[in-house]
Design a protein around this motif. Sequence first.
Motif, PDB file in Angstrom:
ATOM      1  N   GLN A 209       0.878  -1.169   0.000  1.00  0.00           N
ATOM      2  CA  GLN A 209       0.000   0.000   0.000  1.00  0.00           C
ATOM      3  C   GLN A 209       0.917   1.221   0.000  1.00  0.00           C
ATOM      4  N   ALA A 210       0.734   2.115  -0.946  1.00  0.00           N
ATOM      5  CA  ALA A 210       1.584   3.300  -1.041  1.00  0.00           C
ATOM      6  C   ALA A 210       0.745   4.475  -1.536  1.00  0.00           C
ATOM      7  N   GLY A 211       0.836   5.587  -0.862  1.00  0.00           N
ATOM      8  CA  GLY A 211       0.081   6.760  -1.281  1.00  0.00           C
ATOM      9  C   GLY A 211      -1.418   6.536  -1.242  1.00  0.00           C
ATOM     10  N   GLY A 212      -1.887   5.680  -0.345  1.00  0.00           N
ATOM     11  CA  GLY A 212      -3.310   5.404  -0.218  1.00  0.00           C
ATOM     12  C   GLY A 212      -3.872   4.450  -1.254  1.00  0.00           C
ATOM     13  N   ARG A 213      -3.010   3.837  -2.056  1.00  0.00           N
ATOM     14  CA  ARG A 213      -3.470   2.890  -3.084  1.00  0.00           C
ATOM     15  C   ARG A 213      -2.644   1.610  -3.036  1.00  0.00           C
ATOM     16  N   GLN A 214      -3.288   0.527  -3.428  1.00  0.00           N
ATOM     17  CA  GLN A 214      -2.587  -0.755  -3.531  1.00  0.00           C
ATOM     18  C   GLN A 214      -1.713  -0.749  -4.786  1.00  0.00           C
ATOM     19  N   VAL A 215      -0.463  -1.130  -4.623  1.00  0.00           N
ATOM     20  CA  VAL A 215       0.453  -1.302  -5.750  1.00  0.00           C
ATOM     21  C   VAL A 215       0.572  -2.804  -5.992  1.00  0.00           C
ATOM     22  N   PHE A 216       0.519  -3.180  -7.254  1.00  0.00           N
ATOM     23  CA  PHE A 216       0.563  -4.580  -7.662  1.00  0.00           C
ATOM     24  C   PHE A 216       1.790  -4.851  -8.523  1.00  0.00           C
ATOM     25  N   ILE A 217       2.283  -6.067  -8.451  1.00  0.00           N
ATOM     26  CA  ILE A 217       3.210  -6.557  -9.466  1.00  0.00           C
ATOM     27  C   ILE A 217       2.332  -7.113 -10.577  1.00  0.00           C
ATOM     28  N   ALA A 218       2.603  -6.707 -11.796  1.00  0.00           N
ATOM     29  CA  ALA A 218       1.860  -7.205 -12.953  1.00  0.00           C
ATOM     30  C   ALA A 218       2.763  -8.166 -13.722  1.00  0.00           C
ATOM     31  N   GLU A 219       2.240  -9.330 -14.025  1.00  0.00           N
ATOM     32  CA  GLU A 219       2.974 -10.357 -14.771  1.00  0.00           C
ATOM     33  C   GLU A 219       2.254 -10.576 -16.094  1.00  0.00           C
ATOM     34  N   ALA A 220       2.964 -10.362 -17.192  1.00  0.00           N
ATOM     35  CA  ALA A 220       2.398 -10.605 -18.518  1.00  0.00           C
ATOM     36  C   ALA A 220       3.014 -11.867 -19.091  1.00  0.00           C
ATOM     37  N   GLY A 221       2.169 -12.826 -19.429  1.00  0.00           N
ATOM     38  CA  GLY A 221       2.616 -14.061 -20.063  1.00  0.00           C
ATOM     39  C   GLY A 221       2.510 -13.906 -21.566  1.00  0.00           C
ATOM     40  N   LEU A 222       3.655 -13.956 -22.237  1.00  0.00           N
ATOM     41  CA  LEU A 222       3.714 -13.718 -23.668  1.00  0.00           C
ATOM     42  C   LEU A 222       4.103 -14.996 -24.395  1.00  0.00           C
ATOM     43  N   GLN A 223       3.287 -15.420 -25.343  1.00  0.00           N
ATOM     44  CA  GLN A 223       3.563 -16.634 -26.103  1.00  0.00           C
ATOM     45  C   GLN A 223       4.742 -16.392 -27.035  1.00  0.00           C
ATOM     46  N   THR A 224       5.707 -17.293 -27.009  1.00  0.00           N
ATOM     47  CA  THR A 224       6.863 -17.229 -27.901  1.00  0.00           C
ATOM     48  C   THR A 224       6.963 -18.543 -28.654  1.00  0.00           C
ATOM     49  N   GLU A 225       7.932 -18.631 -29.540  1.00  0.00           N
ATOM     50  CA  GLU A 225       8.147 -19.881 -30.262  1.00  0.00           C
ATOM     51  C   GLU A 225       8.560 -21.003 -29.315  1.00  0.00           C
TER      52      GLU A 225
END
Length: 187
Positions: free
Chosen positions: A82-98
């Motif tokens: 929680q920072a500055g009154g808001r929840q901060v998240f780690i975002a994970e993007a799964g990207l399809q590769t060969e």
Amino acid sequence: MMSLLRRLWPAALLPFLAGCFVSEESLIEAEAAVLPAEGEIIVCLAPDDPCLTLQRQDDGYLAEAPNPEEEDLLVRFAPLIQAGGRQVFIAEAGLQTEDGIAYTYGLARRLPAPDERGATMQIAALDCEELDDAVLGQFEADGGTIGAGKVTECQPVSLDQLKETLLTAHRAGLATDAWWQAHAEDL
């Protein structure tokens, strides 16, 4: 990594991924994933690029590829602080590769209200190259890998290691709009 990234969609994500935190396996397990919004999430990266609509799917979100020959983008979130009154998240993007799925990481926080483009979530780019030598040294001592080439890639061994590294490097800035603005400009 850059040749891999050139084949990924959307093109707007390419600057977000340069100098990034990456993993060959998902660091956010299903039980650690959270849903920051009941419905869809709108993310706008570069000002000239179209916004992405992330639709809720199971324990994450899905952004459908604009072309049938491209793969969809899968996104999961895990709470960081929680920072500055808001929840901060780690975002994970799964990207399809060969070679399968590659995972890349950034930070995200909900906006109090949609912005002028309709975005409901703000994304911050993470760059290994902005970490100081002490943080990088501890990252490697804890089992993380740093790949140097045209782009520096940090490969954490766990979600906990990623969280610890990001908090050590960015805790003070996460509560400020200036930090978020500066890291959004890196997209």
